[in-house]
Every structure is written in C-alpha cells, then in structure tokens.
Design a protein around this motif. Sequence first.
Motif, mmCIF file in Angstrom:
data_model
loop_
_atom_site.group_PDB
_atom_site.id
_atom_site.type_symbol
_atom_site.label_atom_id
_atom_site.label_comp_id
_atom_site.label_asym_id
_atom_site.label_seq_id
_atom_site.Cartn_x
_atom_site.Cartn_y
_atom_site.Cartn_z
ATOM 1 N N LYS A 1 0.819 -1.218 0.000
ATOM 2 C CA LYS A 1 0.000 0.000 0.000
ATOM 3 C C LYS A 1 0.853 1.269 0.000
ATOM 4 C CE LYS A 1 -4.075 -2.280 1.621
ATOM 5 N NZ LYS A 1 -5.434 -2.008 1.900
ATOM 6 N N GLU B 1 -8.475 -2.083 -1.810
ATOM 7 C CA GLU B 1 -9.094 -2.127 -0.489
ATOM 8 C C GLU B 1 -9.491 -3.531 -0.058
ATOM 9 O OE1 GLU B 1 -12.036 0.859 0.248
ATOM 10 O OE2 GLU B 1 -10.825 2.396 -0.712
ATOM 11 N N SER B 2 -9.654 -4.444 -1.008
ATOM 12 C CA SER B 2 -10.018 -5.812 -0.646
ATOM 13 C C SER B 2 -8.802 -6.653 -0.262
ATOM 14 C CB SER B 2 -10.773 -6.476 -1.796
ATOM 15 O OG SER B 2 -9.941 -6.580 -2.930
ATOM 16 N N PRO C 1 -5.368 -7.023 2.236
ATOM 17 C CA PRO C 1 -4.666 -6.473 3.402
ATOM 18 C C PRO C 1 -3.231 -6.095 3.020
ATOM 19 C CG PRO C 1 -4.737 -8.862 3.535
ATOM 20 C CD PRO C 1 -5.552 -8.463 2.327
ATOM 21 N N GLU D 1 0.599 -6.265 3.044
ATOM 22 C CA GLU D 1 1.514 -7.392 3.240
ATOM 23 C C GLU D 1 2.891 -6.882 3.621
ATOM 24 O OE1 GLU D 1 1.008 -10.706 2.955
ATOM 25 O OE2 GLU D 1 -1.045 -10.672 2.228
#
Length: 119
Positions: free
Chosen positions: A37, A59-60, A62, A64
């Motif tokens: 992200k 957004e779907s 997480p 990492e």
Amino acid sequence: MKKIMMIFILGLCMACAEAQMSHTETAKAVVESFYTKDLPTLEKHTTKESFDSFMYIQESFPAEEKGSNFKVLQETENGNTAWVKFTTAYEEQPETFKLVKENGNWKVAEIGMGEKGPF
C-alpha cells in the motif's frame, strides 16, 4: 566555477540514470507497492487509468509485509510496449502486466478490451 558546473552535471546525469527503470523492475515495483500500500510509488509507476483500477481493488487486500518473491517467467519488449509475465508470493497463479513508455519511463498500463498479450 568549472568544477562546480561539472559536479552539477555529473549529479544530474546520475539522478537521471537512477530514475530509468527497466520494464521488469517497474513491474516488480508496482506489485510490491500495491501489496504494501505504498501509494506514491504505485502512482509513479502506473498510468492514470491503471492506478485508478488498482485503487479500486486494493481495499479488498490487506497490507503485506512479506517479500514479494517476484520471479519473471517471460518478458518481451517491442518499441514502447512491453509485457511481463511473473509470479509472486502474493498470488498462486502467474500474472501478466502490459507496460508502456511514458516520457521515457515504463508504466504499467491497462490491457485493452479484446487485447491479448504475447504469452
């Protein structure tokens, strides 16, 4: 004065050389920035349309922290377009990116409707 100008020119050349990434390095940067992200890096290495698509689906997923284990399976370059097929630790199946050159830099781009990659 000549020494200062030479140092400035050398520094400018080095900065430009560092900014130029290959299509495979760009693909790796996009994968890693997507899963960690890192939005500024993701935006830097994608076209506007591709970035918007990544943002829509990101957004779907997480964030990492594990390494990507990025491995190139196949790659091809033809002028200002390149294709990279790769595997990562994040996905079970291989993925393929289309990259285009914009202002001398490779960027991951959208694959057009009906467009098929070379692999």
